[in-house]
Write a protein that holds these residues in place. Sequence first.
Motif, PDB file in Angstrom:
ATOM      1  N   GLY A 118       0.883  -1.268  -0.191  1.00  0.00           N
ATOM      2  CA  GLY A 118      -0.154  -0.012  -0.042  1.00  0.00           C
ATOM      3  C   GLY A 118       0.915   1.116   0.089  1.00  0.00           C
ATOM      4  O   GLY A 118       1.908   1.208   0.612  1.00  0.00           O
ATOM      5  N   GLU A 149      -4.138  -1.105   7.653  1.00  0.00           N
ATOM      6  CA  GLU A 149      -3.716  -0.150   8.682  1.00  0.00           C
ATOM      7  C   GLU A 149      -5.186   0.975   8.778  1.00  0.00           C
ATOM      8  O   GLU A 149      -5.883   1.156   8.036  1.00  0.00           O
ATOM      9  CB  GLU A 149      -2.580   0.780   8.154  1.00  0.00           C
ATOM     10  CG  GLU A 149      -1.694   0.020   7.991  1.00  0.00           C
ATOM     11  CD  GLU A 149      -1.463  -1.120   6.967  1.00  0.00           C
ATOM     12  OE1 GLU A 149      -1.802  -0.754   5.789  1.00  0.00           O
ATOM     13  OE2 GLU A 149      -1.130  -2.195   7.115  1.00  0.00           O
ATOM     14  N   ASN A 187      -2.779  -0.174  -3.897  1.00  0.00           N
ATOM     15  CA  ASN A 187      -3.648   0.682  -3.407  1.00  0.00           C
ATOM     16  C   ASN A 187      -2.887   1.810  -2.285  1.00  0.00           C
ATOM     17  O   ASN A 187      -1.758   1.758  -2.211  1.00  0.00           O
ATOM     18  CB  ASN A 187      -4.393   0.013  -2.368  1.00  0.00           C
ATOM     19  CG  ASN A 187      -3.528  -0.738  -1.491  1.00  0.00           C
ATOM     20  OD1 ASN A 187      -2.980  -1.904  -1.610  1.00  0.00           O
ATOM     21  ND2 ASN A 187      -3.644  -0.328  -0.185  1.00  0.00           N
TER      22      ASN A 187
HETATM   23  N1  HPA Z   1      -1.222  -2.398   3.921  1.00  0.00           N
HETATM   24  C1  HPA Z   1      -0.575  -3.243   4.247  1.00  0.00           C
HETATM   25  N2  HPA Z   1      -0.157  -4.336   3.186  1.00  0.00           N
HETATM   26  C2  HPA Z   1      -0.583  -4.372   1.970  1.00  0.00           C
HETATM   27  C3  HPA Z   1      -1.238  -3.290   1.647  1.00  0.00           C
HETATM   28  C4  HPA Z   1      -1.875  -2.342   2.393  1.00  0.00           C
HETATM   29  O1  HPA Z   1      -2.288  -1.136   2.052  1.00  0.00           O
HETATM   30  N3  HPA Z   1      -1.325  -3.391   0.216  1.00  0.00           N
HETATM   31  C5  HPA Z   1      -1.078  -4.476  -0.281  1.00  0.00           C
HETATM   32  N4  HPA Z   1      -0.197  -5.240   1.039  1.00  0.00           N
END
Ligand code: HPA
Length: 268
Positions: A119, A191, A233
């Motif tokens: 992310g 998170e 993302n």
């Molecule tokens: N947070 C933690 N791990 C992840 C995320 C995220 O937003 N996206 C892909 N792996």
Amino acid sequence: MDRSAANAVARRIEALGIPLAVDWYVVGGSGIGVGLVEDEGLPLDIEASLPLADLGLPAPGVEGHGSHLVFGRMGGRRVCIQTGRIHPYEGHPIAVCVAPLVAVLGDRPAGVVLTCAVGALDPDLRAGQIALISDQMNLFGPTPLVGPHFLDCSALYDAGLRTRLQAQAAGMGLGALPEVVYAHARGPQYETPAETRALRALGGDVVGMSTTYEAIAARFLAAKVAGVAVVTNAAGEDDLSHEDVKEQGRRVRGRVVALLGHLLGTAP
Ligand code: HPA
């Protein structure tokens, strides 16, 4: 480092008549790993594809992760690809999570490429971008080291490998890849907005639930480490789902394959 799980894996691989020594070890992240060894994947002459379960390991339970250790050759180099990760958040001891990597690396020199979905904490990063990990924060995360192993982590990710990957990216017309600090989050929950702000304030550019403990194990074994992260993302965004993360990983994996294609055919 507790090597008992890794030693058991190494004995099983050798008992199958498969030599452990490789030039490169690659770990596939969410939505990425399986694609590395499929038809449109790396040009790998496959020697053996071993289910992790046959090596006494838990098959990764996370969808979008493969479950094999694939040995093969690429351009004269011997490569092992772990198509799926074993995560601490699945409840496995950290020594088990790194067991395949530690088993195959042993104490032999090799290059390691850790791929992962992440992310974005840095608002300038966009979903679908590929970034190179230049440093990490594992302050609160799991470490495979046990006891007084005061490992020098001042250059955990190899600068030379980053330069070579940047040259490859430029040749592919991708431009300069962002170089990022990976902040480890335990997961499996994503998170909160407060955690996202905190990790950013601490110096993270991206966040993920893996990779850092593998980098520490690999460095402890004196391997050269590269980290290739796919931004899937914005961290802490609304309605984030693992489906979306996997889908973004899948979309980008052709580019990840092309990026690694050249590197893995050369010496680490
Ligand atoms: N947070 C933690 N791990 C992840 C995320 C995220 O937003 N996206 C892909 N792996």
